[in-house]
Scaffold this active site. Structure first.
Site, short mmCIF file in Angstrom:
data_model
loop_
_atom_site.label_atom_id
_atom_site.label_comp_id
_atom_site.label_asym_id
_atom_site.label_seq_id
_atom_site.Cartn_x
_atom_site.Cartn_y
_atom_site.Cartn_z
N ALA A 1 -7.98 3.08 -5.06
CA ALA A 1 -8.37 3.36 -6.44
C ALA A 1 -7.15 3.10 -7.31
CB ALA A 1 -8.81 4.81 -6.57
N GLU B 1 -12.29 3.09 2.03
CA GLU B 1 -13.55 3.83 1.81
C GLU B 1 -14.68 2.87 1.44
OE1 GLU B 1 -11.49 6.62 -0.86
OE2 GLU B 1 -12.45 8.22 0.28
N GLY C 1 -9.33 4.09 -1.49
CA GLY C 1 -10.66 3.65 -1.92
C GLY C 1 -11.05 2.29 -1.34
N GLU D 1 -4.02 8.99 0.76
CA GLU D 1 -4.13 9.87 -0.42
C GLU D 1 -3.21 11.08 -0.37
OE1 GLU D 1 -6.67 8.38 1.03
OE2 GLU D 1 -8.00 7.56 -0.51
N1 COA Z 1 -3.36 1.50 -7.96
C1 COA Z 1 -2.74 0.89 -8.98
N2 COA Z 1 -1.89 -0.13 -8.83
C2 COA Z 1 -1.67 -0.55 -7.58
C3 COA Z 1 -2.26 0.04 -6.45
C4 COA Z 1 -3.15 1.11 -6.68
N3 COA Z 1 -3.79 1.73 -5.68
N4 COA Z 1 -1.81 -0.59 -5.34
C5 COA Z 1 -0.98 -1.55 -5.76
N5 COA Z 1 -0.89 -1.52 -7.10
C6 COA Z 1 -0.09 -2.41 -7.96
C7 COA Z 1 1.38 -2.02 -7.93
O1 COA Z 1 1.64 -0.95 -8.80
C8 COA Z 1 2.01 -3.33 -8.37
O2 COA Z 1 1.83 -3.46 -9.77
P1 COA Z 1 3.04 -4.03 -10.70
O3 COA Z 1 3.31 -5.40 -10.14
O4 COA Z 1 2.43 -4.04 -12.07
O5 COA Z 1 4.19 -3.09 -10.51
C9 COA Z 1 1.13 -4.38 -7.72
O6 COA Z 1 -0.12 -3.73 -7.45
C10 COA Z 1 1.66 -4.91 -6.41
O7 COA Z 1 1.91 -3.80 -5.54
P2 COA Z 1 3.33 -3.51 -4.85
O8 COA Z 1 3.39 -2.05 -4.56
O9 COA Z 1 4.42 -4.10 -5.66
O10 COA Z 1 3.16 -4.36 -3.51
P3 COA Z 1 3.90 -4.11 -2.11
O11 COA Z 1 3.60 -5.30 -1.28
O12 COA Z 1 5.31 -3.71 -2.33
O13 COA Z 1 3.14 -2.83 -1.49
C11 COA Z 1 1.23 -1.51 -0.90
C12 COA Z 1 1.79 -2.93 -1.11
C13 COA Z 1 -0.28 -1.68 -0.67
C14 COA Z 1 1.87 -0.89 0.32
C15 COA Z 1 1.51 -0.64 -2.14
O14 COA Z 1 1.06 -1.35 -3.30
C16 COA Z 1 0.84 0.70 -2.16
O15 COA Z 1 1.27 1.61 -1.47
N6 COA Z 1 -0.25 0.87 -2.96
C17 COA Z 1 -0.91 2.12 -3.14
C18 COA Z 1 -1.78 2.42 -1.94
C19 COA Z 1 -2.45 3.76 -2.12
O16 COA Z 1 -1.82 4.80 -2.12
N7 COA Z 1 -3.78 3.72 -2.26
C20 COA Z 1 -4.57 4.89 -2.37
C21 COA Z 1 -4.82 5.21 -3.78
S1 COA Z 1 -5.81 6.68 -3.92
#
Ligand code: COA
Length: 267
Positions: free
Chosen positions: A73, A122, A119, A142
């Protein structure tokens, strides 16, 4: 990607059709296809439209790019939500997308082409079954944000992988590889990224040879066996909402958006 374009104009997804097969591609690659409100609404509209299209027999759901199916999400949209807004986020999302997909008459195959987190996993779990590419990584992170899965993850993950492994995955917030997901029964096949959509299309072809009426009846029957613990989904919504009133949630989401590790106060 399936070639023939549909006429509908979406901002965050692409819908393509070829004969009886439709493909929905979530298309926010710069945000790793994170599910914001607009994307969830568009997905609802697309699934609803395809369900009522008598010519469509199978739907494939995937993410654009080579990195993510859906990274969760959209954290930036809900980081400041109140308890009520949090509960409403989960309730509306479950109704219009996650439960909606699970209960469609038309089979939906999730082609998991990269990160499927929160999400994202999910959503893949709400689909009727899943296949993955070798680079896919799956998890429900989460609790690392101070919240719990709110789109059915506390219910569907134990259904698919068993209670103990689901407990471990949710508590540790850890990601598992595509191969491990296959061993757990979370995905049915793991193939190279280039082979993912061809495999989805091949499986769709096999499904299409069978009676669509009987397949719809099978979906209803299979899902019925999991409807008894319906209070689990309601409890998830309430617990998800209550997380939004905690200091840990504020810290977890703020830390993510500030790109730092959280320091949870524990309340
Ligand atoms: N919500 C909002 N933005 C998200 C996102 C999310 N769930 N997941 C990734 N993004 C965005 C990042 O903020 C980043 O945006 P920016 O370039 O404007 O800063 C962009 O997507 C790329 O992500 P980034 O974190 O730079 O990539 P990465 O390869 O370093 O890491 C992940 C990849 C998937 C490990 C990492 O993005 C992450 O942990 N995301 C969140 C996962 C999460 O907790 N999901 C559950 C949400 S309830």
């Amino acid at each position: 990607m399936i070639k023939t374009k549909t006429t509908m104009n979406y901002q965050n997804i692409q819908v393509t059709k070829k004969d009886s097969l439709a493909q929905i591609t979530i298309n926010r690659p710069k945000k790793l296809n994170a599910l914001n409100k607009a994307t969830i609404q568009e997905l609802h509209t697309a699934f609803d439209t395809l369900e009522t299209d008598q010519s469509i027999k199978v739907i494939i759901l995937t993410g654009s790019g080579e990195k993510a199916f859906v990274a969760g999400a959209d954290i930036s949209e809900f980081a400041h939500f109140t308890e009520q807004e949090g509960a409403s986020l989960a309730k509306v999302g479950q109704e219009i997308l996650f439960d909606f997909v699970e209960n469609l008459d038309t089979p939906v195959i999730a082609a998991v082409n990269g990160f499927a987190l929160g999400g994202g996993l999910e959503l893949a779990m709400a689909c009727h079954f899943r296949i993955a590419s070798e680079n896919a990584k799956m998890g429900l992170p989460e609790v690392s944000l101070g919240v719990i899965p709110g789109y059915g993850g506390t219910q569907r993950l134990p259904q698919l992988v068993g209670k103990g492994k689901a407990m471990e995955m949710i508590m540790t917030a850890a990601m598992i590889s595509a191969e491990e997901a296959k061993q757990l029964g979370l995905v049915n096949y793991v193939v190279e990224l280039e082979a993912l959509l061809p495999l989805a299309e091949k499986l769709a072809g096999k499904i299409m040879r069978n009676s669509s009426v009987a397949i719809s009846a099978a979906i209803v029957a299979i899902n019925a066996g999991y409807k008894e613990p319906i209070t689990g989904f309601k409890t998830e919504i309430d617990s998800f909402g209550s997380c939004f009133a905690t200091a840990d949630f504020k810290e977890g989401t703020t830390a993510f958006l500030e790109k730092r590790k959280p320091n949870f106060p524990g309340n």
